[in-house]
Design an enzyme around this catalytic site. Structure first.
Site, PDB file in Angstrom:
ATOM      1  N   THR A  41      -8.220   8.049  27.841  1.00  0.00           N
ATOM      2  CA  THR A  41      -7.018   8.831  28.117  1.00  0.00           C
ATOM      3  C   THR A  41      -6.629   9.710  26.935  1.00  0.00           C
ATOM      4  OG1 THR A  41      -4.642   8.595  28.492  1.00  0.00           O
ATOM      5  CG2 THR A  41      -5.707   6.772  27.390  1.00  0.00           C
ATOM      6  N   ASP A  42      -5.883  10.777  27.227  1.00  0.00           N
ATOM      7  CA  ASP A  42      -5.349  11.617  26.141  1.00  0.00           C
ATOM      8  C   ASP A  42      -4.223  10.907  25.380  1.00  0.00           C
ATOM      9  OD1 ASP A  42      -3.348  11.734  28.096  1.00  0.00           O
ATOM     10  OD2 ASP A  42      -3.267  13.926  28.200  1.00  0.00           O
ATOM     11  N   GLU A  43      -3.694   9.816  25.971  1.00  0.00           N
ATOM     12  CA  GLU A  43      -2.540   9.160  25.333  1.00  0.00           C
ATOM     13  C   GLU A  43      -2.896   8.528  23.993  1.00  0.00           C
ATOM     14  OE1 GLU A  43       0.163   6.945  27.678  1.00  0.00           O
ATOM     15  OE2 GLU A  43      -0.085   8.222  29.430  1.00  0.00           O
TER      16      GLU A  43
ATOM     17  N   TYR B 236      -0.038   0.336  26.141  1.00  0.00           N
ATOM     18  CA  TYR B 236      -1.160   0.849  26.947  1.00  0.00           C
ATOM     19  C   TYR B 236      -2.064   1.735  26.095  1.00  0.00           C
ATOM     20  CZ  TYR B 236      -3.683   4.157  29.916  1.00  0.00           C
ATOM     21  OH  TYR B 236      -4.663   4.956  30.461  1.00  0.00           O
TER      22      TYR B 236
ATOM     23  N   LYS C 213      -5.991   1.231  24.871  1.00  0.00           N
ATOM     24  CA  LYS C 213      -7.083   2.163  25.185  1.00  0.00           C
ATOM     25  C   LYS C 213      -7.712   2.682  23.885  1.00  0.00           C
ATOM     26  CE  LYS C 213      -8.295   3.550  28.704  1.00  0.00           C
ATOM     27  NZ  LYS C 213      -9.305   3.050  29.688  1.00  0.00           N
TER      28      LYS C 213
HETATM   29  P1  NAD Z   1      -5.779   2.104  38.321  1.00  0.00           P
HETATM   30  O1  NAD Z   1      -4.760   1.223  37.691  1.00  0.00           O
HETATM   31  O2  NAD Z   1      -5.434   2.848  39.562  1.00  0.00           O
HETATM   32  O3  NAD Z   1      -7.107   1.267  38.670  1.00  0.00           O
HETATM   33  C1  NAD Z   1      -7.649   0.356  37.765  1.00  0.00           C
HETATM   34  C2  NAD Z   1      -8.690  -0.469  38.528  1.00  0.00           C
HETATM   35  O4  NAD Z   1      -9.283  -1.378  37.594  1.00  0.00           O
HETATM   36  C3  NAD Z   1      -8.116  -1.303  39.666  1.00  0.00           C
HETATM   37  O5  NAD Z   1      -8.938  -1.207  40.788  1.00  0.00           O
HETATM   38  C4  NAD Z   1      -8.127  -2.721  39.106  1.00  0.00           C
HETATM   39  O6  NAD Z   1      -8.265  -3.714  40.103  1.00  0.00           O
HETATM   40  C5  NAD Z   1      -9.332  -2.671  38.186  1.00  0.00           C
HETATM   41  N1  NAD Z   1      -9.275  -3.662  37.121  1.00  0.00           N
HETATM   42  C6  NAD Z   1      -8.227  -3.958  36.302  1.00  0.00           C
HETATM   43  N2  NAD Z   1      -8.561  -4.933  35.443  1.00  0.00           N
HETATM   44  C7  NAD Z   1      -9.856  -5.240  35.692  1.00  0.00           C
HETATM   45  C8  NAD Z   1     -10.774  -6.162  35.124  1.00  0.00           C
HETATM   46  N3  NAD Z   1     -10.416  -6.977  34.116  1.00  0.00           N
HETATM   47  N4  NAD Z   1     -12.027  -6.211  35.616  1.00  0.00           N
HETATM   48  C9  NAD Z   1     -12.414  -5.413  36.642  1.00  0.00           C
HETATM   49  N5  NAD Z   1     -11.572  -4.541  37.233  1.00  0.00           N
HETATM   50  C10 NAD Z   1     -10.312  -4.446  36.756  1.00  0.00           C
HETATM   51  O7  NAD Z   1      -6.239   3.093  37.178  1.00  0.00           O
HETATM   52  P2  NAD Z   1      -6.688   4.621  37.269  1.00  0.00           P
HETATM   53  O8  NAD Z   1      -5.490   5.475  37.219  1.00  0.00           O
HETATM   54  O9  NAD Z   1      -7.641   4.764  38.377  1.00  0.00           O
HETATM   55  O10 NAD Z   1      -7.429   4.768  35.855  1.00  0.00           O
HETATM   56  C11 NAD Z   1      -8.824   4.474  35.745  1.00  0.00           C
HETATM   57  C12 NAD Z   1      -9.234   4.655  34.290  1.00  0.00           C
HETATM   58  O11 NAD Z   1      -8.954   6.000  33.891  1.00  0.00           O
HETATM   59  C13 NAD Z   1      -8.463   3.771  33.321  1.00  0.00           C
HETATM   60  O12 NAD Z   1      -9.354   3.348  32.318  1.00  0.00           O
HETATM   61  C14 NAD Z   1      -7.395   4.697  32.734  1.00  0.00           C
HETATM   62  O13 NAD Z   1      -7.052   4.301  31.427  1.00  0.00           O
HETATM   63  C15 NAD Z   1      -8.134   6.022  32.737  1.00  0.00           C
HETATM   64  N6  NAD Z   1      -7.298   7.224  32.848  1.00  0.00           N
HETATM   65  C16 NAD Z   1      -6.365   7.334  33.854  1.00  0.00           C
HETATM   66  C17 NAD Z   1      -5.636   8.519  33.986  1.00  0.00           C
HETATM   67  C18 NAD Z   1      -4.618   8.712  35.084  1.00  0.00           C
HETATM   68  O14 NAD Z   1      -3.903   9.721  35.081  1.00  0.00           O
HETATM   69  N7  NAD Z   1      -4.510   7.813  36.058  1.00  0.00           N
HETATM   70  C19 NAD Z   1      -5.843   9.566  33.081  1.00  0.00           C
HETATM   71  C20 NAD Z   1      -6.793   9.404  32.057  1.00  0.00           C
HETATM   72  C21 NAD Z   1      -7.520   8.231  31.970  1.00  0.00           C
HETATM   73  O1  DAU Z   2      -2.089  11.048  30.168  1.00  0.00           O
HETATM   74  C1  DAU Z   2      -2.950  10.203  30.886  1.00  0.00           C
HETATM   75  C2  DAU Z   2      -2.177   9.004  31.389  1.00  0.00           C
HETATM   76  O2  DAU Z   2      -1.378   9.461  32.478  1.00  0.00           O
HETATM   77  C3  DAU Z   2      -3.084   7.856  31.845  1.00  0.00           C
HETATM   78  O3  DAU Z   2      -3.804   7.374  30.737  1.00  0.00           O
HETATM   79  C4  DAU Z   2      -2.239   6.720  32.455  1.00  0.00           C
HETATM   80  O4  DAU Z   2      -3.086   5.708  32.948  1.00  0.00           O
HETATM   81  C5  DAU Z   2      -1.431   7.306  33.595  1.00  0.00           C
HETATM   82  O5  DAU Z   2      -0.598   6.317  34.145  1.00  0.00           O
HETATM   83  C6  DAU Z   2      -0.583   8.480  33.096  1.00  0.00           C
HETATM   84  O6  DAU Z   2       0.421   8.002  32.183  1.00  0.00           O
HETATM   85  P1  DAU Z   2       1.913   8.577  32.224  1.00  0.00           P
HETATM   86  O7  DAU Z   2       2.823   7.615  31.586  1.00  0.00           O
HETATM   87  O8  DAU Z   2       1.956   9.988  31.739  1.00  0.00           O
HETATM   88  O9  DAU Z   2       2.126   8.634  33.829  1.00  0.00           O
HETATM   89  P2  DAU Z   2       3.377   8.281  34.755  1.00  0.00           P
HETATM   90  O10 DAU Z   2       3.051   8.797  36.114  1.00  0.00           O
HETATM   91  O11 DAU Z   2       3.801   6.866  34.613  1.00  0.00           O
HETATM   92  O12 DAU Z   2       4.527   9.192  34.146  1.00  0.00           O
HETATM   93  C7  DAU Z   2       4.381  10.605  34.045  1.00  0.00           C
HETATM   94  C8  DAU Z   2       5.625  11.135  33.389  1.00  0.00           C
HETATM   95  O13 DAU Z   2       6.735  10.994  34.290  1.00  0.00           O
HETATM   96  C9  DAU Z   2       6.021  10.387  32.125  1.00  0.00           C
HETATM   97  O14 DAU Z   2       6.555  11.326  31.195  1.00  0.00           O
HETATM   98  C10 DAU Z   2       7.105   9.428  32.595  1.00  0.00           C
HETATM   99  C11 DAU Z   2       7.766  10.177  33.733  1.00  0.00           C
HETATM  100  N1  DAU Z   2       8.301   9.354  34.829  1.00  0.00           N
HETATM  101  C12 DAU Z   2       7.484   8.416  35.381  1.00  0.00           C
HETATM  102  C13 DAU Z   2       7.927   7.611  36.409  1.00  0.00           C
HETATM  103  C14 DAU Z   2       7.035   6.564  37.023  1.00  0.00           C
HETATM  104  C15 DAU Z   2       9.584   9.565  35.314  1.00  0.00           C
HETATM  105  O15 DAU Z   2      10.312  10.444  34.813  1.00  0.00           O
HETATM  106  N2  DAU Z   2      10.033   8.777  36.334  1.00  0.00           N
HETATM  107  C16 DAU Z   2       9.259   7.797  36.900  1.00  0.00           C
HETATM  108  O16 DAU Z   2       9.755   7.097  37.833  1.00  0.00           O
END
Ligand code: NAD
Ligand code: DAU
Length: 357
Positions: free
Chosen positions: A133-135, A159, A163
């Site tokens: 992630t970019d975080e 989180y 990561k």
């Molecule tokens: P998600 O939470 O939707 O899915 C995670 C999946 O991993 C689920 O299916 C869960 O059951 C599985 N899982 C969790 N713990 C596990 C374990 N110990 N063993 C096997 N499986 C396990 O997450 P996502 O949003 O699909 O993100 C996927 C990956 O991409 C993550 O590594 C996250 O850090 C990264 N990522 C997400 C975003 C985003 O915006 N969602 C952005 C950048 C990077």
């Molecule tokens: O940047 C990549 C990341 O993006 C991934 O690594 C994470 O897995 C993914 O969950 C996401 O993280 P964020 O914290 O940015 O996503 P989230 O959707 O939780 O929140 C997006 C923004 O919106 C953040 O600034 C918090 C805000 N927010 C979120 C929720 C759930 C609100 O204002 N209200 C809300 O109810």
């Protein structure tokens, strides 16, 4: 040929599986623990498809991973598995440490053992791609340059710290043992199958249910948004042509404040599914207490992906968010099953197994 992915029942992983099999006949073995975020209904269209092999398991379970690698002999591992929600990491960091750090470490150990016994050609072709992630880069101020791959790591939440730790382990396994790794650091994804705890799906689902739309703090935090299928194509490209040991920033060149995201969703719903009382969905917006330690701004400089690998996102935010809102409108059953918890019963119905919470 086979690839093995982890976390493929989650949001990005399930999109990746569907995209992969839409353009390749290469078998995909999908190891997922099925936490609350794992939903096999996302992959229901593959129920009778022998190219998708689902394994209910934890990446931290070394014996299980060793046997899956020995059985399926994948040419690559793509690690999506993680605890992914920042707010949950603030309330309870333990699972994040366990899966994101310890789990990745155990997975690396299994991958190293498997890879070290491959014959020379197979060993040279093997890849371990870690999805991050970019975080990990921390927070930018307005006017700061976007994150490049050399930006220092400054994670601010449990989180992002977990990561960051996993990224460092992946790097170390390349440097120390020569494991052929690739790491991607992506910005905020959105699209189909996004669990409605994250900003965009939560806003769509709450708006339609007549509930408040909770915006944290002043709503001026900035994120860079990428349509999930563009993330999937970027991962495929890195897997295909990325240079070993390198990291790649993936983003949508689309920075937007949260409040603008919420207003965009409201405007689309006003057009596509107007409120019965004639009012605007934006009237449901409710400013709530800010997230502790809330990062102000993320921005990705994705030029390396473009120059080195020829990848660019294909969707603009306008096209991607419209498809996303339409998907949620067309898939109300999916939302209902997620909200009721019915999706958690799938395993017991299908395999007679009990799924732990
Ligand atoms: P998600 O939470 O939707 O899915 C995670 C999946 O991993 C689920 O299916 C869960 O059951 C599985 N899982 C969790 N713990 C596990 C374990 N110990 N063993 C096997 N499986 C396990 O997450 P996502 O949003 O699909 O993100 C996927 C990956 O991409 C993550 O590594 C996250 O850090 C990264 N990522 C997400 C975003 C985003 O915006 N969602 C952005 C950048 C990077
Ligand atoms: O940047 C990549 C990341 O993006 C991934 O690594 C994470 O897995 C993914 O969950 C996401 O993280 P964020 O914290 O940015 O996503 P989230 O959707 O939780 O929140 C997006 C923004 O919106 C953040 O600034 C918090 C805000 N927010 C979120 C929720 C759930 C609100 O204002 N209200 C809300 O109810």
């Amino acid at each position: 040929m086979t690839i093995l992915i982890t976390g493929g029942a989650g949001f990005i992983g399930s999109n990746f599986v569907l995209d992969w099999l839409a353009q390749s006949d290469e078998t995909i073995v999908n190891v997922d623990k099925l936490t609350y975020a794992g939903n096999l209904q996302n992959l229901a269209s593959l129920n009778a498809d022998p190219r998708h092999v689902f394994v209910h398991g934890d990446i931290g379970d070394g014996a299980m991973m060793d046997s899956m690698l020995a059985l399926h002999k994948p040419r690559a591992i793509v690690n999506f598995a993680a605890e992914s929600h920042v707010d949950r990491s603030i309330r309870g960091p333990g699972d994040f440490i366990q899966t994101n750090i310890v789990g990745t470490f155990n997975l690396l150990e299994s991958a190293r053992a498997y890879w070290s016994h491959l014959d020379a050609d197979t060993k040279a072709a093997f890849r371990f791609l870690h999805v991050s992630t970019d975080e990990v880069y921390g927070s930018l101020a307005c006017g700061d340059a976007a994150f490049t791959e050399t930006h220092r790591y400054e994670p601010n939440s449990p989180y992002s710290a977990s990561k960051a730790a996993s990224d460092h382990l992946v790097r170390a396994y390349h440097h120390t043992y020569g494991l052929p790794v690739l790491t991607t650091n992506c910005s905020n994804n959105y699209g189909p199958f996004h669990f409605p705890e994250k900003l965009i799906p939560l806003m769509i689902v709450n708006a339609l249910a007549g509930k408040p739309l909770p915006v944290y703090g002043d709503g001026q935090q900035i994120r860079d948004w990428l349509y999930v299928k563009d993330h999937c194509s970027a991962i495929r490209r890195v897997l295909e042509a990325g240079r070993l040991g390198e990291t790649y920033n993936i983003g949508g060149w689309n920075e937007m404040p949260n409040l603008d995201i919420v207003l965009t969703v409201c405007t689309l719903l006003d057009e596509l599914r107007p409120r019965k009382d004639g009012k605007l969905y934006s009237e449901q917006i409710s400013f709530v207490a800010d997230r502790p330690g809330h990062d102000r701004r993320y921005a990705i400089d994705a030029r390396k992906m473009e120059h080195a690998l020829g990848w660019k996102p294909t969707e603009s935010f306008d096209t991607g968010i419209r498809m996303t809102v339409l998907w949620y409108l067309d898939n109300q059953d999916w939302v209902t099953n997620v909200q009721s918890g019915a999706y958690r019963e799938w395993l017991s119905q299908h395999y007679g197994e009990k799924v732990d919470a």
